[in-house]
Structures are given as C-alpha cells and as structure tokens.
Write a protein that holds these residues in place. Structure first.
Motif, PDB file in Angstrom:
ATOM      1  N   SER A 131     -13.217   4.429   2.777  1.00  0.00           N
ATOM      2  CA  SER A 131     -14.299   4.511   1.788  1.00  0.00           C
ATOM      3  C   SER A 131     -13.788   5.081   0.476  1.00  0.00           C
ATOM      4  O   SER A 131     -14.106   4.573  -0.611  1.00  0.00           O
ATOM      5  CB  SER A 131     -15.446   5.372   2.330  1.00  0.00           C
ATOM      6  N   TRP A 154      -9.364  -4.882  -6.478  1.00  0.00           N
ATOM      7  CA  TRP A 154      -9.938  -5.394  -5.224  1.00  0.00           C
ATOM      8  C   TRP A 154      -9.270  -4.701  -4.046  1.00  0.00           C
ATOM      9  O   TRP A 154      -8.053  -4.526  -4.025  1.00  0.00           O
ATOM     10  CB  TRP A 154      -9.714  -6.899  -5.077  1.00  0.00           C
ATOM     11  N   GLN A 196      -9.586  -5.560  -0.013  1.00  0.00           N
ATOM     12  CA  GLN A 196     -10.209  -6.496   0.915  1.00  0.00           C
ATOM     13  C   GLN A 196      -9.505  -6.433   2.264  1.00  0.00           C
ATOM     14  O   GLN A 196      -8.323  -6.076   2.344  1.00  0.00           O
ATOM     15  CB  GLN A 196     -10.146  -7.926   0.362  1.00  0.00           C
ATOM     16  N   TRP A 249      -8.906  -8.458   6.123  1.00  0.00           N
ATOM     17  CA  TRP A 249      -8.951  -9.649   6.976  1.00  0.00           C
ATOM     18  C   TRP A 249      -8.543  -9.235   8.380  1.00  0.00           C
ATOM     19  O   TRP A 249      -7.668  -8.386   8.566  1.00  0.00           O
ATOM     20  CB  TRP A 249      -7.999 -10.719   6.461  1.00  0.00           C
ATOM     21  N   ASN A 270     -17.195   1.162   5.292  1.00  0.00           N
ATOM     22  CA  ASN A 270     -18.345   2.070   5.336  1.00  0.00           C
ATOM     23  C   ASN A 270     -17.896   3.467   5.757  1.00  0.00           C
ATOM     24  O   ASN A 270     -16.932   3.635   6.507  1.00  0.00           O
ATOM     25  CB  ASN A 270     -19.405   1.546   6.312  1.00  0.00           C
ATOM     26  N   LEU A 290     -11.618   2.516  -1.215  1.00  0.00           N
ATOM     27  CA  LEU A 290     -12.411   1.493  -1.899  1.00  0.00           C
ATOM     28  C   LEU A 290     -12.955   2.010  -3.230  1.00  0.00           C
ATOM     29  O   LEU A 290     -12.940   1.296  -4.244  1.00  0.00           O
ATOM     30  CB  LEU A 290     -13.557   1.036  -0.993  1.00  0.00           C
ATOM     31  N   GLY A 306     -17.299 -10.207  10.844  1.00  0.00           N
ATOM     32  CA  GLY A 306     -18.251  -9.336  10.166  1.00  0.00           C
ATOM     33  C   GLY A 306     -17.760  -7.922   9.972  1.00  0.00           C
ATOM     34  O   GLY A 306     -18.320  -7.180   9.153  1.00  0.00           O
ATOM     35  N   GLU A 307     -16.716  -7.520  10.709  1.00  0.00           N
ATOM     36  CA  GLU A 307     -16.236  -6.141  10.587  1.00  0.00           C
ATOM     37  C   GLU A 307     -15.379  -5.931   9.353  1.00  0.00           C
ATOM     38  O   GLU A 307     -15.163  -4.782   8.955  1.00  0.00           O
ATOM     39  CB  GLU A 307     -15.439  -5.756  11.839  1.00  0.00           C
ATOM     40  N   SER A 308     -14.893  -7.028   8.728  1.00  0.00           N
ATOM     41  CA  SER A 308     -14.058  -6.870   7.536  1.00  0.00           C
ATOM     42  C   SER A 308     -14.841  -6.273   6.379  1.00  0.00           C
ATOM     43  O   SER A 308     -14.250  -5.654   5.484  1.00  0.00           O
ATOM     44  CB  SER A 308     -13.482  -8.229   7.127  1.00  0.00           C
ATOM     45  N   ALA A 309     -16.168  -6.435   6.370  1.00  0.00           N
ATOM     46  CA  ALA A 309     -16.989  -5.822   5.324  1.00  0.00           C
ATOM     47  C   ALA A 309     -17.445  -4.421   5.715  1.00  0.00           C
ATOM     48  O   ALA A 309     -17.635  -3.555   4.864  1.00  0.00           O
ATOM     49  CB  ALA A 309     -18.206  -6.705   5.031  1.00  0.00           C
ATOM     50  N   MET A 310     -17.609  -4.168   7.027  1.00  0.00           N
ATOM     51  CA  MET A 310     -18.099  -2.875   7.494  1.00  0.00           C
ATOM     52  C   MET A 310     -17.001  -1.824   7.560  1.00  0.00           C
ATOM     53  O   MET A 310     -17.290  -0.631   7.620  1.00  0.00           O
ATOM     54  CB  MET A 310     -18.729  -3.035   8.887  1.00  0.00           C
TER      55      MET A 310
END
Length: 547
Positions: free
Chosen positions: A488, A500, A502, A504, A467, A491, A460-464
């Motif tokens: 940030s 992109w 991303q 992992w 931030n 991105l 779940g941290e790969s999306a956070m």
C-alpha cells in the motif's frame, strides 16, 4: 526494446474535426439525419425523374409512330400515282426524298431515303438522300439497318443520337428513328425511309424537372438540417449543462446545481439530478468527516504510542542484553519480546507514513536516480533473507542506466517492498533463480519488474494485493516480518511520482510486479518499457491443448 512505429500524424484541422465529431452528439444526429434524408430524397427524385422520362418518351413515341406512318402512307401514294411515268430510279428517289425533306424541315425532324435494301454496301455508300448536315451512318443504328435489310420487313423504330455537322462542329442530340420500306416503281426495288425525330424538347423538360428537383432537395436538406439542429439543441443543451455541472461536482464543487425551468421531462430530470447531487454532497461530507476522524485517530495513536514504545524498547533492550543470565524460558521470552518490538516499530512507522499520505503531507525530494543502483543495493541487503528462505535472486540489467527523476528514498522503499514480498511468496526448492529482477528503459520511462515463481495470484487478486493489510493467504507466515502495509505504501509512493505499480499473477505460475516511473517528473506515462505479463508465463489455453 524496439519502439512501435507510429502512423502518419493527421493535420491539426482533421484532428479537431474528429474530436468534435466524437464529442458532439448534436453534430452526429444532424449529420446522420442529413445523410438519411439525402438517401431518401435521392431515391424519391430518381423515381420521379424516371416516371417523368418514361411518360414523356411514351407520349413522344406514340406521336412519332403515328406521324411516321402517315408520312410513309403519303409517300407510297405519290409513288403509285407516278407508276410508269418515270424510268430513272435516281431521279424518282430524289424527288421522293426532296418532298419529304421539305415537309420535315418545317416540322423539325430529319429524313433519309436509302437503298435498295438488297445492296450489301454500307448505308453511306448506297444510293441515299437525306437532310442537310445529317451524318446518316452515325445517326441510324446498325441494328435497325439490319432489321430493315430484309424485303418485306415491318416498320421499326429505336432510340438513337442524331449526329449533325454544322460549321465544322459535331453535335449529338437524343432522338427517335423510325424506318419503313417503300417500293420504287422506276426500278421495282425496295428502299427505306428513315425519319429521325429529335428529343430536344423532352430533354429540356427533363433538365428543367431535374433542376427543380435538385433545388427542392437542397432546400429541403437545409430545412431538415435546421429543424434537426433546433430539435436536438432543445434536448442536448440540458444534457450538456448537466455534463458541465457533473464535471464541476467531480472537481469538488459540491454546491453546483442545475437550473430548473418548466415542468417537462427535462425539468424533472434536473430536479432528480439536484436531489442526487444533494445526497452525494451529504454522503461525501459524512465520508470526509469520517475519513478525517480516522486519519486523526491513526496519526494521534501513532504519535501517542511512540513514548510508551520508547520506554518498552528500553526495557526490552535491557532484558534482551541480560537474557544470558535467565533460565531458558525467560530468555526465549526476552528474544520474542525483542522481535515483536522490532515489528511493532516498523508497523508504527508504516502507520505514520500512511497518515502522511492520507493527510496529503507527503512530498518528494527529487533527484536523478539510477534504478539499477537502487535494485542492486536492495538485492544485496535482502540476499541474506533470501538465502535463509532458500531462494536465489538474479538481476537482468537493461544494458544502460535506467535514470528517472525521483525521490531515491521512496524508490528504494518501493523496490525493497517488492523484493521482500517476492521472497515471502517465492517457491522454495523450485527453479533457479527463484526471483528475477528485470530493468528496462526507453525515451519516456524506466521500469523495474520483480518476478517470482511461487503460488501466484487468483483472478481479481492483482487489484486487491495493494489494499491495506490484505493477504492472499492469512495463514501464511511472513518471512520478512512485514506489517501488511508495504505494498500500500509502495503504491502511494508510486502515485506520488506519477508512475505505475501493477501486479500480474496466475495460480501455479507465480507473479510479477512492475514499477514504471517517468524519466522526467510530471510526464504522463503512456506505456512501459517492460510487459506486465512475463514472457515465460504459461498460457493456460496452450497448456490445455498440449495435454
């Protein structure tokens, strides 16, 4: 890199039909109803045809058997009256057959008299007399012949096909053949009378019933399709209108509403939808106002801080330059002040950049950029920081230029953020090299992947991780002195290019960040030349099996 082979391209008409099928609920409901109705109608029609056929055949069999029994009884009576008068078996057989054939021609059936039954020759070669044009061997089944080949066998019948030849044309007609044995007084031997009754009328009746059922089925399917289309339209039309209004709402036209008609469930749905849209509009406006205030606050504070920061910077430079004349405590304070001023300036610059993104004022200065050159410049400039951290950096080139139409300054900032982030989180004293930067390119995109072998990322941290101000471990010290806004900003820069960015990661296996940019500005990416999960990543399931 080997590009995946694409399957054969479908014709445009087929693609449009498939698209229409996927998107139209009404079409799927109508077709499904038609298919199910066709199955039901076919089953009912088959049952009706079978019952009609069985009824017709049973009635015809009863009539045929009764008529054949009467004909056999009359033949036996005539033969008894002629007993002892005729000694020529052939003549007596022909007389018997001719009398039966004469009556058969007026009643529409065929006759064959063959025998004797104790003769082993085929029926066509035995003494036989039959109606004109009849193919006796083809019309009388062999099973029936074998059944009546025994002297004293009871009358028998079966279904068959009458084979007749007229004007050189062979015709086959479904029929019923009935066989009965009679004794010929002239030679006292047993012969068989075959009465063959065609089922022409029954076949015509079945054909008529079949055509009627088929016509009724087609008309019924058309009616079902029309009724289903009308009914589904009443349900789908409001849903389709709601979808269109929802799309306009999603496009920013918050004033759009559904038209309410009537008081049924659809009308109540429209009322609820309009209430929801009004609430969303109010909430969105509040959020937009709050966001505008926040952006204005960040922008104003960032700009207002520049003037005092400049003054403090000048004073800090003076103190830093004169630190040699201070006592050790004061000199150390001057150095710390200089370091924190540098970090504060970077933070202020990042906040200004974020405010430009939020305000939509960020623009690209596009040119042809070789990502390989950008990566090598960033690696060279950060190598001292990596060596200070005790981490080595290796670059795996793509073997050819990784070109992309991009803003060189922003791309270099993205790569620098990824590399410095990897330096912060790489494992110290672990495998060599500690960080691997890979490059790849294909016909549509160029990619850069930064791989480290540090602590990795939790699920779940790969999306956070992108931030603002988010850190996986708040207690972890930053080697590069980052502000928490680097990823940030990276991105946002990537989205500005239509690319992109991303991440992992897996605990204990490190992390990999992949940047993918289209080779031409405005091109929609479909795939990346590099996999997001590195090839050297350990599969937990496989590791468990090995243990």
């Amino acid at each position: 890199m080997v590009r995946p082979r694409r399957g054969p391209r479908l014709p445009s008409g087929v693609r449009r039909a498939l698209t229409f099928w996927r998107r139209s609920t009404q079409a799927r409901v109508v077709v499904s109803t038609l298919v199910l109705s066709a199955i039901v109608i076919s089953a009912v029609g088959w049952y009706l045809l079978r019952e009609t056929r069985d009824g017709l055949l049973d009635s015809r069999v009863d009539t045929v058997l009764a008529e054949a029994a009467n004909e056999t009884t009359e033949a036996e009576g005539r033969l008894e009256t002629e007993s002892g008068r005729e000694t020529d078996a052939q003549a007596q057989l022909r007389t018997l057959a001719d009398s039966i054939i004469t009556r058969a021609e007026t009643r529409g059936y065929s006759v064959a008299v063959a025998g004797p039954v104790d003769d082993d020759r085929p029926i066509a070669e035995r003494t036989a007399t039959y109606s004109a044009g009849l193919d006796l061997a083809a019309s009388v089944p062999a099973e029936l012949q074998d059944r009546l080949a025994t002297i004293g066998a009871a009358p028998a019948w079966t279904y068959t096909s009458v084979v007749t030849t007229a004007d050189g044309t062979v015709q086959r007609t479904p029929a019923i053949v009935v066989g009965s044995q009679v004794r010929l007084p002239a030679d006292n031997r047993i012969y068989v009378i075959y009465l063959i009754y065609p089922l022409v009328e029954e076949q015509e009746t079945l054909d008529l019933v079949g055509r009627a059922l088929l016509t009724a089925a087609v008309l019924l399917l058309v009616l079902v399709a029309g009724i289903t289309w009308l009914v589904t339209r009443q349900v789908v039309a409001p849903v389709r209108l709601a979808r269109q209004v929802a799309e306009r709402l999603a496009a920013g036209r918050l004033q759009e509403r559904l038209r309410v008609k009537g008081e049924d469930d659809v009308a109540r749905l429209a009322i609820s939808f309009n209430q929801m849209a009004s609430n969303l509009q109010r909430q969105i406006r509040q959020l937009e106002e709050l966001s505008r205030v926040q952006r204005r606050f960040v922008s104003d504070v960032s700009h207002e801080l520049r003037t005092p920061l400049t003054t403090v910077r000048m004073a800090g430079d003076v103190l830093h330059d004169a630190r040699g004349t201070f006592d050790p405590g004061t000199a150390r304070a001057a150095e710390l002040l200089q370091t924190e001023l540098d970090r504060f300036e970077v933070l202020l610059a990042d906040l200004l950049e974020i405010s430009r993104f939020d305000a939509g004022a960020a623009v690209l200065d596009l040119e042809d950029v070789n990502l390989g050159d950008v990566v090598r410049r960033v690696v060279d400039s950060t190598r001292a920081l990596a060596e200070q951290r005790g981490v080595s950096i290796a670059v795996e080139d793509a073997g050819r230029p990784c070109l992309a139409e991009a803003d060189a300054r922003r791309v270099e900032r993205i790569v620098r953020n990824l590399v410095t982030n990897a330096i912060d989180h790489a494992a110290v004293g672990g495998r060599e090299p500690g960080i691997v930067v890979r490059l790849a390119v294909d016909d549509d995109a160029s990619a850069v992947a930064v791989r480290d072998y540090g602590v990795g990322l939790e699920p779940g941290e790969s999306a956070m991780v992108f931030n603002r101000f988010w850190r996986a471990d708040p207690a972890r010290a930053r080697t590069s002195g980052g502000t928490g806004l680097g990823l940030s900003i990276a991105l946002e820069d990537t989205h500005l290019h239509g690319g992109w960015l991303q991440a992992w990661g897996r605990p204990g296996s490190g992390a990999q960040f992949r940047l993918t940019l289209p080779r031409r500005a405005g091109f929609a990416l479909r795939r990346s030349p590099l996999p997001l999960q590195p090839e050297d990543a350990v599969d937990p399931a496989a590791e468990t099996v090995r243990r």
